[in-house]
Design a protein around this motif. Structure first.
Motif, PDB file in Angstrom:
ATOM      1  N   ASN A 201       0.811  -1.213   0.000  1.00  0.00           N
ATOM      2  CA  ASN A 201       0.000   0.000   0.000  1.00  0.00           C
ATOM      3  C   ASN A 201       0.848   1.269   0.000  1.00  0.00           C
ATOM      4  O   ASN A 201       0.315   2.369  -0.173  1.00  0.00           O
ATOM      5  CB  ASN A 201      -0.956   0.008   1.203  1.00  0.00           C
ATOM      6  CG  ASN A 201      -2.185  -0.860   0.953  1.00  0.00           C
ATOM      7  OD1 ASN A 201      -2.746  -0.860  -0.132  1.00  0.00           O
ATOM      8  ND2 ASN A 201      -2.597  -1.624   1.956  1.00  0.00           N
ATOM      9  N   ASP A 202       2.149   1.105   0.199  1.00  0.00           N
ATOM     10  CA  ASP A 202       3.076   2.251   0.144  1.00  0.00           C
ATOM     11  C   ASP A 202       3.636   2.449  -1.259  1.00  0.00           C
ATOM     12  O   ASP A 202       4.511   3.303  -1.446  1.00  0.00           O
ATOM     13  CB  ASP A 202       4.239   2.039   1.125  1.00  0.00           C
ATOM     14  CG  ASP A 202       3.777   1.979   2.567  1.00  0.00           C
ATOM     15  OD1 ASP A 202       2.787   2.655   2.882  1.00  0.00           O
ATOM     16  OD2 ASP A 202       4.405   1.260   3.371  1.00  0.00           O
ATOM     17  N   LEU A 203       3.164   1.679  -2.232  1.00  0.00           N
ATOM     18  CA  LEU A 203       3.759   1.734  -3.567  1.00  0.00           C
ATOM     19  C   LEU A 203       3.736   3.137  -4.162  1.00  0.00           C
ATOM     20  O   LEU A 203       4.770   3.652  -4.602  1.00  0.00           O
ATOM     21  CB  LEU A 203       3.045   0.750  -4.508  1.00  0.00           C
ATOM     22  CG  LEU A 203       3.498   0.752  -5.975  1.00  0.00           C
ATOM     23  CD1 LEU A 203       4.979   0.414  -6.088  1.00  0.00           C
ATOM     24  CD2 LEU A 203       2.654  -0.218  -6.789  1.00  0.00           C
ATOM     25  N   ILE A 204       2.588   3.778  -4.201  1.00  0.00           N
ATOM     26  CA  ILE A 204       2.472   5.100  -4.830  1.00  0.00           C
ATOM     27  C   ILE A 204       3.276   6.154  -4.080  1.00  0.00           C
ATOM     28  O   ILE A 204       4.086   6.864  -4.696  1.00  0.00           O
ATOM     29  CB  ILE A 204       0.996   5.509  -4.971  1.00  0.00           C
ATOM     30  CG1 ILE A 204       0.249   4.528  -5.882  1.00  0.00           C
ATOM     31  CG2 ILE A 204       0.894   6.935  -5.525  1.00  0.00           C
ATOM     32  CD1 ILE A 204       0.788   4.411  -7.283  1.00  0.00           C
ATOM     33  N   PRO A 205       3.108   6.310  -2.752  1.00  0.00           N
ATOM     34  CA  PRO A 205       3.927   7.311  -2.061  1.00  0.00           C
ATOM     35  C   PRO A 205       5.425   7.038  -2.144  1.00  0.00           C
ATOM     36  O   PRO A 205       6.238   7.974  -2.191  1.00  0.00           O
ATOM     37  CB  PRO A 205       3.428   7.254  -0.612  1.00  0.00           C
ATOM     38  CG  PRO A 205       2.616   6.016  -0.496  1.00  0.00           C
ATOM     39  CD  PRO A 205       2.105   5.713  -1.854  1.00  0.00           C
ATOM     40  N   THR A 206       5.807   5.761  -2.206  1.00  0.00           N
ATOM     41  CA  THR A 206       7.237   5.443  -2.321  1.00  0.00           C
ATOM     42  C   THR A 206       7.758   5.829  -3.694  1.00  0.00           C
ATOM     43  O   THR A 206       8.885   6.358  -3.821  1.00  0.00           O
ATOM     44  CB  THR A 206       7.473   3.946  -2.050  1.00  0.00           C
ATOM     45  OG1 THR A 206       6.955   3.609  -0.766  1.00  0.00           O
ATOM     46  CG2 THR A 206       8.963   3.627  -2.079  1.00  0.00           C
ATOM     47  N   LEU A 207       6.985   5.574  -4.739  1.00  0.00           N
ATOM     48  CA  LEU A 207       7.386   6.026  -6.077  1.00  0.00           C
ATOM     49  C   LEU A 207       7.526   7.541  -6.108  1.00  0.00           C
ATOM     50  O   LEU A 207       8.502   8.072  -6.677  1.00  0.00           O
ATOM     51  CB  LEU A 207       6.362   5.573  -7.113  1.00  0.00           C
ATOM     52  CG  LEU A 207       6.403   4.101  -7.529  1.00  0.00           C
ATOM     53  CD1 LEU A 207       5.172   3.740  -8.355  1.00  0.00           C
ATOM     54  CD2 LEU A 207       7.677   3.790  -8.316  1.00  0.00           C
ATOM     55  N   GLU A 208       6.600   8.256  -5.477  1.00  0.00           N
ATOM     56  CA  GLU A 208       6.676   9.719  -5.461  1.00  0.00           C
ATOM     57  C   GLU A 208       7.924  10.199  -4.732  1.00  0.00           C
ATOM     58  O   GLU A 208       8.589  11.150  -5.167  1.00  0.00           O
ATOM     59  CB  GLU A 208       5.414  10.283  -4.814  1.00  0.00           C
ATOM     60  CG  GLU A 208       4.169  10.085  -5.681  1.00  0.00           C
ATOM     61  CD  GLU A 208       2.885  10.478  -4.974  1.00  0.00           C
ATOM     62  OE1 GLU A 208       2.937  10.704  -3.736  1.00  0.00           O
ATOM     63  OE2 GLU A 208       1.837  10.556  -5.649  1.00  0.00           O
ATOM     64  N   ARG A 209       8.258   9.537  -3.626  1.00  0.00           N
ATOM     65  CA  ARG A 209       9.500   9.884  -2.910  1.00  0.00           C
ATOM     66  C   ARG A 209      10.708   9.670  -3.800  1.00  0.00           C
ATOM     67  O   ARG A 209      11.639  10.485  -3.823  1.00  0.00           O
ATOM     68  CB  ARG A 209       9.630   9.027  -1.643  1.00  0.00           C
ATOM     69  CG  ARG A 209       8.793   9.474  -0.464  1.00  0.00           C
ATOM     70  CD  ARG A 209       8.955   8.508   0.699  1.00  0.00           C
ATOM     71  NE  ARG A 209      10.355   8.385   1.117  1.00  0.00           N
ATOM     72  CZ  ARG A 209      10.794   7.430   1.933  1.00  0.00           C
ATOM     73  NH1 ARG A 209       9.955   6.500   2.398  1.00  0.00           N
ATOM     74  NH2 ARG A 209      12.064   7.380   2.276  1.00  0.00           N
ATOM     75  N   TYR A 210      10.690   8.570  -4.541  1.00  0.00           N
ATOM     76  CA  TYR A 210      11.839   8.278  -5.415  1.00  0.00           C
ATOM     77  C   TYR A 210      11.942   9.301  -6.539  1.00  0.00           C
ATOM     78  O   TYR A 210      13.045   9.736  -6.893  1.00  0.00           O
ATOM     79  CB  TYR A 210      11.719   6.863  -5.982  1.00  0.00           C
ATOM     80  CG  TYR A 210      12.929   6.475  -6.807  1.00  0.00           C
ATOM     81  CD1 TYR A 210      14.068   5.973  -6.183  1.00  0.00           C
ATOM     82  CD2 TYR A 210      12.941   6.650  -8.187  1.00  0.00           C
ATOM     83  CE1 TYR A 210      15.193   5.641  -6.925  1.00  0.00           C
ATOM     84  CE2 TYR A 210      14.063   6.324  -8.936  1.00  0.00           C
ATOM     85  CZ  TYR A 210      15.183   5.820  -8.301  1.00  0.00           C
ATOM     86  OH  TYR A 210      16.300   5.507  -9.038  1.00  0.00           O
ATOM     87  N   PHE A 211      10.806   9.695  -7.116  1.00  0.00           N
ATOM     88  CA  PHE A 211      10.838  10.705  -8.184  1.00  0.00           C
ATOM     89  C   PHE A 211      11.450  12.014  -7.680  1.00  0.00           C
ATOM     90  O   PHE A 211      12.205  12.677  -8.384  1.00  0.00           O
ATOM     91  CB  PHE A 211       9.422  10.986  -8.703  1.00  0.00           C
ATOM     92  CG  PHE A 211       8.742   9.802  -9.327  1.00  0.00           C
ATOM     93  CD1 PHE A 211       9.465   8.775  -9.903  1.00  0.00           C
ATOM     94  CD2 PHE A 211       7.349   9.708  -9.333  1.00  0.00           C
ATOM     95  CE1 PHE A 211       8.842   7.670 -10.468  1.00  0.00           C
ATOM     96  CE2 PHE A 211       6.714   8.622  -9.898  1.00  0.00           C
ATOM     97  CZ  PHE A 211       7.466   7.597 -10.456  1.00  0.00           C
ATOM     98  N   ASN A 212      11.115  12.372  -6.442  1.00  0.00           N
ATOM     99  CA  ASN A 212      11.617  13.629  -5.874  1.00  0.00           C
ATOM    100  C   ASN A 212      13.085  13.548  -5.496  1.00  0.00           C
ATOM    101  O   ASN A 212      13.804  14.551  -5.555  1.00  0.00           O
ATOM    102  CB  ASN A 212      10.793  14.014  -4.635  1.00  0.00           C
ATOM    103  CG  ASN A 212       9.371  14.396  -4.996  1.00  0.00           C
ATOM    104  OD1 ASN A 212       9.128  14.923  -6.079  1.00  0.00           O
ATOM    105  ND2 ASN A 212       8.428  14.123  -4.099  1.00  0.00           N
TER     106      ASN A 212
END
Length: 430
Positions: A102-113
């Motif tokens: 369930n952390d997939l989307i926020p983790t991807l966003e952290r990685y993009f930043n």
């Protein structure tokens, strides 16, 4: 951005990959047309054997080699079971354990930043975390949908790493199950397959049992069939079997995990039943469900298995007369009790025993298919092949081929089984 998901392992993994796919689509991502050049590649791993781990690593290295600038996400059972395997993680940009999907989307966003490797693996606990709220609405063109209702296992078989990769038993609520099934039914699915890591243990943590889940799905008027995934035997007592039999939509096919037909071997495996108990369960199922199919898994060459013990297992499998058997040689698994056990069986003997067991079970399969000839059965058709024939499955999961130019996919039709060929039956529409 686009993505590709590579799924290894069991039906639970397939379900979880579909749930991740739907989460990504809802958040604006798209499926990549070029799977090898996707912006994001998610590898959903299986770690049930050391062979599985080798396959995971091979796919991971290939993904990095073919797409050096892509984002690679490693998830599933392997990172959860072996959180300190930093050598494997070096090819990954993001690592998510089994409690972090369930952390997939926020983790991807952290990685993009901030594009630095992120490893999120929450530890297993004696008291497992709450059931992970995942759901699906679609399975592509399939006419049946898998629905995960249980995660984790409390059994600790001596050869198995899964309790360390999946944690303790936890269950989907009946309310969430009904909602998910309704969404699938609205999308045209006619058959629901309930799956879990230890499906028989469903409800232990929420004061329910497997019968409650089956009844909840059968209540949906648009669902025509309900099927159960792999079951551990010890929960299938006579009361449970009788209660299940009250549901007319429940398919009479039971994949009842065996592993060995020898009591001494079962004891070393730390299985929670013996051959007498197993035989009684099979007898009760066959007595209760008409034209019932019993399928299973059998392991050969387990640590300490003597030739005499193997023969006992062979005889037991023959006497039960399974409809279909998945045979596999024991594979040592780092982190398990059996890996350190004495008297390991050499690979050649394992291979020879596997061949002998497969020869027996292939014969049992042939006998079962022949026993279906002459029966009138309802078939849910799934695929059309070469505009020449349709393939579907009866309620007891017998594969049936009907030669026709008409596309019957998605329909449930009555068929007379007239012959067998290889691993399927030939039918004609009534």
């Amino acid at each position: 951005m686009n993505f590709n998901i590579i799924t290894l392992g069991c039906k639970v993994n397939q379900y979880e990959s579909q749930a991740m796919k739907e989460t990504l689509l809802r958040n604006g991502f798209t499926v990549s047309e070029d799977k090898e050049k996707a912006d994001i590649t998610i590898i959903n791993t299986c770690t049930v054997t050391s062979v599985s781990d080798a396959k995971n690593r091979k796919i991971l290295h290939k993904a990095r080699r073919n797409n050096p600038s892509g984002i690679i996400v490693l998830t599933g059972c392997m990172p959860q079971a072996f959180p300190d395997d930093f050598d494997t993680f070096k090819d990954c940009d993001i690592v998510l354990g089994n409690y972090a999907r369930n952390d997939l989307i926020p983790t991807l966003e952290r990685y993009f930043n901030s594009p630095q490797q992120l490893v999120i693996i929450k530890e297993n606990q004696e008291k497992a975390p709450e059931y992970e709220k995942l759901s699906v609405t679609d399975f592509g063109e399939h006419t049946r949908a898998f629905v995960k209702i249980e995660d984790g296992c409390n059994r600790f078989c001596s050869y198995c790493i899964i309790p360390y990769a999946r944690g303790r038993v936890r269950s989907k609520t009946i309310e969430d199950l009904k909602l998910e099934v309704e969404n699938l039914a609205q999308n045209g699915y006619k058959e629901i397959v309930l799956v879990g890591i230890n499906l028989s243990a469903y409800g232990q943590d929420i004061d329910k049992n497997l019968c409650d889940a089956v009844e909840a799905v059968c209540e949906n008027d648009k669902i025509l069939r309900v099927r159960l995934g792999s079951l551990e035997p010890e929960q299938m007592d006579e009361a449970v079997i009788n209660r299940l039999s009250e549901q007319e939509k429940l398919c009479p096919q039971f994949h009842l995990s065996l592993q060995s037909g020898c009591d001494e071997t079962l004891k070393r495996m730390n299985r929670h039943y013996d051959t007498k108990i197993y035989s009684e369960i099979v007898s009760n199922l066959r007595k209760t469900f008409n034209n019932c199919a019993i399928t299973t898994d059998v392991m050969v060459g387990f640590a300490g298995e003597t030739e005499e013990e193997f023969k006992k297992s062979l005889d037991f499998v023959k006497n039960i007369a399974f409809s279909k058997v998945h045979v596999f040689p024991y594979s040592r698994r780092k982190g398990t009790v059996a890996d350190k056990a004495p008297n390991q069986v050499n690979e050649k003997i394992k291979g020879d025993r596997a061949k002998e067991m497969i020869a027996l079970t292939d014969n049992l399969r042939e006998q079962f298919l022949k026993s279906q000839v002459g029966l009138m059965e309802s078939v849910l058709f799934e695929t059309m092949k070469n505009n020449d024939f349709c393939v579907g499955y009866t309620e007891n999961y017998t594969p049936v081929r009907v030669y026709t130019k008409n596309n019957l996919c998605g329909q449930v039709l009555n068929v007379k089984i007239i012959n067998t060929e290889k691993d399927y039956c030939i039918g004609e529409l009534i």
